[in-house]
Motif scaffolding. Structure first.
Motif, PDB file in Angstrom:
ATOM      1  N   LEU A  12       0.812  -1.241  -0.117  1.00 41.81           N
ATOM      2  CA  LEU A  12       0.089  -0.015   0.047  1.00 41.81           C
ATOM      3  C   LEU A  12       0.841   1.203  -0.135  1.00 41.81           C
ATOM      4  O   LEU A  12       0.443   2.253  -0.776  1.00 41.81           O
ATOM      5  N   ALA A  13       2.133   1.180   0.701  1.00 37.25           N
ATOM      6  CA  ALA A  13       2.817   2.222   0.869  1.00 37.25           C
ATOM      7  C   ALA A  13       3.404   2.710  -0.574  1.00 37.25           C
ATOM      8  O   ALA A  13       3.446   3.894  -1.042  1.00 37.25           O
ATOM      9  N   VAL A  44       1.870   1.907  -3.600  1.00 41.02           N
ATOM     10  CA  VAL A  44       0.835   2.422  -4.254  1.00 41.02           C
ATOM     11  C   VAL A  44       0.662   3.982  -4.071  1.00 41.02           C
ATOM     12  O   VAL A  44       0.536   4.571  -5.058  1.00 41.02           O
ATOM     13  N   GLN A  45       0.569   4.187  -2.821  1.00 42.62           N
ATOM     14  CA  GLN A  45       0.464   5.714  -2.421  1.00 42.62           C
ATOM     15  C   GLN A  45       1.556   6.272  -3.245  1.00 42.62           C
ATOM     16  O   GLN A  45       1.380   7.723  -3.331  1.00 42.62           O
ATOM     17  N   GLU A  46       2.663   6.002  -3.155  1.00 41.81           N
ATOM     18  CA  GLU A  46       4.119   6.634  -3.377  1.00 41.81           C
ATOM     19  C   GLU A  46       3.836   7.146  -4.976  1.00 41.81           C
ATOM     20  O   GLU A  46       4.244   8.198  -5.294  1.00 41.81           O
ATOM     21  N   ALA A  73       1.141   6.824  -6.747  1.00 48.72           N
ATOM     22  CA  ALA A  73      -0.515   7.581  -7.382  1.00 48.72           C
ATOM     23  C   ALA A  73      -0.190   8.991  -8.111  1.00 48.72           C
ATOM     24  O   ALA A  73      -1.250   8.963  -9.199  1.00 48.72           O
ATOM     25  N   ASP A  94      -8.617  -0.495   0.130  1.00 53.06           N
ATOM     26  CA  ASP A  94      -7.242   0.422   0.646  1.00 53.06           C
ATOM     27  C   ASP A  94      -6.991   1.028  -0.616  1.00 53.06           C
ATOM     28  O   ASP A  94      -6.347   2.186  -0.807  1.00 53.06           O
ATOM     29  N   VAL A  95      -6.612   0.195  -1.822  1.00 50.04           N
ATOM     30  CA  VAL A  95      -5.902   0.755  -2.879  1.00 50.04           C
ATOM     31  C   VAL A  95      -6.957   1.707  -3.658  1.00 50.04           C
ATOM     32  O   VAL A  95      -6.466   2.747  -3.849  1.00 50.04           O
ATOM     33  N   THR A  97      -7.047   5.165  -2.306  1.00 45.39           N
ATOM     34  CA  THR A  97      -5.764   6.138  -2.445  1.00 45.39           C
ATOM     35  C   THR A  97      -6.206   7.318  -3.546  1.00 45.39           C
ATOM     36  O   THR A  97      -6.861   7.090  -4.418  1.00 45.39           O
ATOM     37  N   PHE A 147      -5.696   9.407  -6.325  1.00 47.93           N
ATOM     38  CA  PHE A 147      -5.119   9.270  -7.693  1.00 47.93           C
ATOM     39  C   PHE A 147      -5.450  10.527  -8.743  1.00 47.93           C
ATOM     40  O   PHE A 147      -6.625  10.733  -9.216  1.00 47.93           O
ATOM     41  N   ARG A 175     -14.682   5.322  -1.416  1.00 45.74           N
ATOM     42  CA  ARG A 175     -13.690   6.367  -1.793  1.00 45.74           C
ATOM     43  C   ARG A 175     -14.301   7.661  -1.544  1.00 45.74           C
ATOM     44  O   ARG A 175     -13.910   8.833  -0.983  1.00 45.74           O
TER      45      ARG A 175
END
Length: 328
Positions: free
Chosen positions: A235-236, A238-240, A242, A289-290, A293, A295, A325
Motif C-alpha cells: 500500500l505504501a 501504491v500511494q507513492e 499514485a 485501501d488501494v 488512495t 489518484f 472512496r
C-alpha cells in the motif's frame, strides 16, 4: 524539446448530486491466439453493447488476437473492418499493446531489436488512433537474455526511454496517452531482469521519460504479487506512485507465487497461486485501501479479469469500493 509530466493534482471528488463518478472499464479480448473473421468483430460489438448496457464506461481491447498487425505492418483493410465494427460504440476505448510472456514483442528493453520492437508498438499506436482509443498500455520491458547483469539493464532502460519519447511525440498528435505497466514476478520477468516489478522504479522510468503523453499503468494484481515476492510495503508503494498513475488495471489474486509456474492455469486457480486475474473481491488484495488512495489524474479503472461472465458482479463490487472512496 523539453517535456513536463502533467502536474494536475485535482483530487477525486463526487459530483454535487452525490452520484458516484463512473470511469470503469472491462478488458474485451476473448479471441487472443485465434484468427479473426468479420463475424468475430460482429460478435465483439455485440459484447461491447452488452457491457455498455450493464453500466461500464470503457472497454480495453487487446492488440494480440485482433489480426490487424501482421509482420509489424498494419493491415489497412482489416483495420477498416474493425473501425466499422466499433462505429458509434457507446464505450470509450483503450488498447493494450501486443505483448507475449516471452518478451519477444513490444519490448523496448531489447537493445538488439529495439528498432523492430518499436515498429510493432508504432503499429499498435496507429490502431489506437484509428479506433479512437485514449490510452495505449505498454508493459515495462524485459531483457532478451537470461540472467543479464545490471549494466545490461541500465542500457536497456535508457533505450526504452529514448524509444518511448519518440513514440509519445506521435501519440500526442493522436491524442493518446502511453501508460507503462508494472510487471508480475513471472518466470520470464524473473529470469530476464525487469525493473517493472518495483512500482518505484516504474515511476522513476516514467518521470525520466518526462513526456506529457506518458504516464504509469498501475496493475493492482501484478503489484500485489511483486510486493509479496520482493517484500516491500504494497500500500505504501501504491500511494507513492499514485500522482503519476494515468491508468489502472484492477483484478484480484492471493499474493502467492506459483510453486510450479508451468502448471495448468486451472490448477493454479484451484491452489490460489500466481497472476490469476480474478474478479475483484475473489482474492485477498486490499482493494478498498488501494481505491481509497487519491489518484490525482483520475484514471480509468479497467477490470482485467478472467471469468468474464461475472462482469456484472465485478462492476457492482468495484462501484462499491469507489463509493467508499467518495464517502471518505
Amino acid at each position: 524539446m523539453s517535456h513536463q509530466l502533467s502536474t494536475d493534482t485535482t483530487p477525486f471528488s463526487a459530483p454535487s448530486d452525490g452520484e458516484v463518478p463512473i470511469k470503469i472499464g472491462l478488458t474485451v479480448n476473448p479471441w487472443a491466439g485465434k484468427q479473426l473473421l468479420k463475424s468475430d468483430f460482429e460478435e465483439m460489438r455485440c459484447y461491447l453493447d452488452e457491457v455498455a448496457a450493464a453500466g461500464f464506461d470503457y472497454a480495453e481491447l487487446g492488440g494480440c488476437g485482433l489480426g490487424v498487425v501482421i509482420g509489424g505492418k498494419v493491415q489497412r483493410a482489416r483495420v477498416e473492418e474493425l473501425r466499422d465494427a466499433l462505429a458509434d460504440c457507446p464505450l470509450r476505448l483503450t488498447l493494450h499493446s501486443s505483448w507475449h510472456s516471452s518478451g519477444r514483442t513490444g519490448n523496448l528493453l531489447d537493445t538488439g531489436s529495439a528498432a523492430t520492437q518499436r515498429q510493432g508498438l508504432l503499429a499498435d499506436l496507429q490502431i489506437a488512433g484509428a479506433i479512437g482509443a485514449e490510452v495505449l498500455v505498454y508493459h515495462a520491458g524485459v531483457l532478451p537474455n537470461l540472467y543479464s547483469d545490471g549494466d545490461a539493464l541500465t542500457t536497456g532502460m535508457a533505450t526504452e526511454r529514448t524509444m518511448l519519447r519518440a513514440l509519445a511525440d506521435e501519440a500526442g498528435t493522436l491524442g493518446i496517452m502511453i501508460a507503462v505497466e508494472n510487471r508480475a514476478p513471472t518466470s520470464a520477468v524473473l529470469t530476464r531482469r525487469s525493473y517493472g516489478m518495483r512500482l518505484d522504479l516504474v515511476a522513476e522510468q516514467v518521470q525520466a521519460i518526462d513526456h506529457p503523453q506518458v504516464s504509469m499503468c498501475l496493475d493492482v494484481g501484478h503489484a500485489y504479487l511483486a510486493a509479496r515476492y520482493l517484500r516491500y510495503d504494497y500500500l505504501a508503494a501504491v500511494q507513492e506512485v499514485a500522482p503519476i498513475v494515468g491508468h489502472v488495471h484492477l483484478h484480484d489474486n492471493f499474493g502467492r507465487m506459483p510453486r510450479q509456474p508451468d502448471a495448468n492455469p486451472y490448477e493454479l486457480e484451484l491452489l490460489g497461486e500466481g497472476d490469476l486475474h480474478l474478479p475483484p473481491g475473489w482474492g485477498t488484495i486490499p482493494l478498498a485501501d488501494v481505491l481509497a488512495t487519491p489518484f490525482p489524474r483520475d484514471p480509468a479503472i479497467i477490470i482485467e479479469m478472467r471469468h468474464a461472465r461475472y462482469y456484472a458482479e465485478a462492476l457492482a463490487t468495484t462501484r462499491g469500493l469507489l463509493e467508499v472512496r467518495t464517502r471518505s
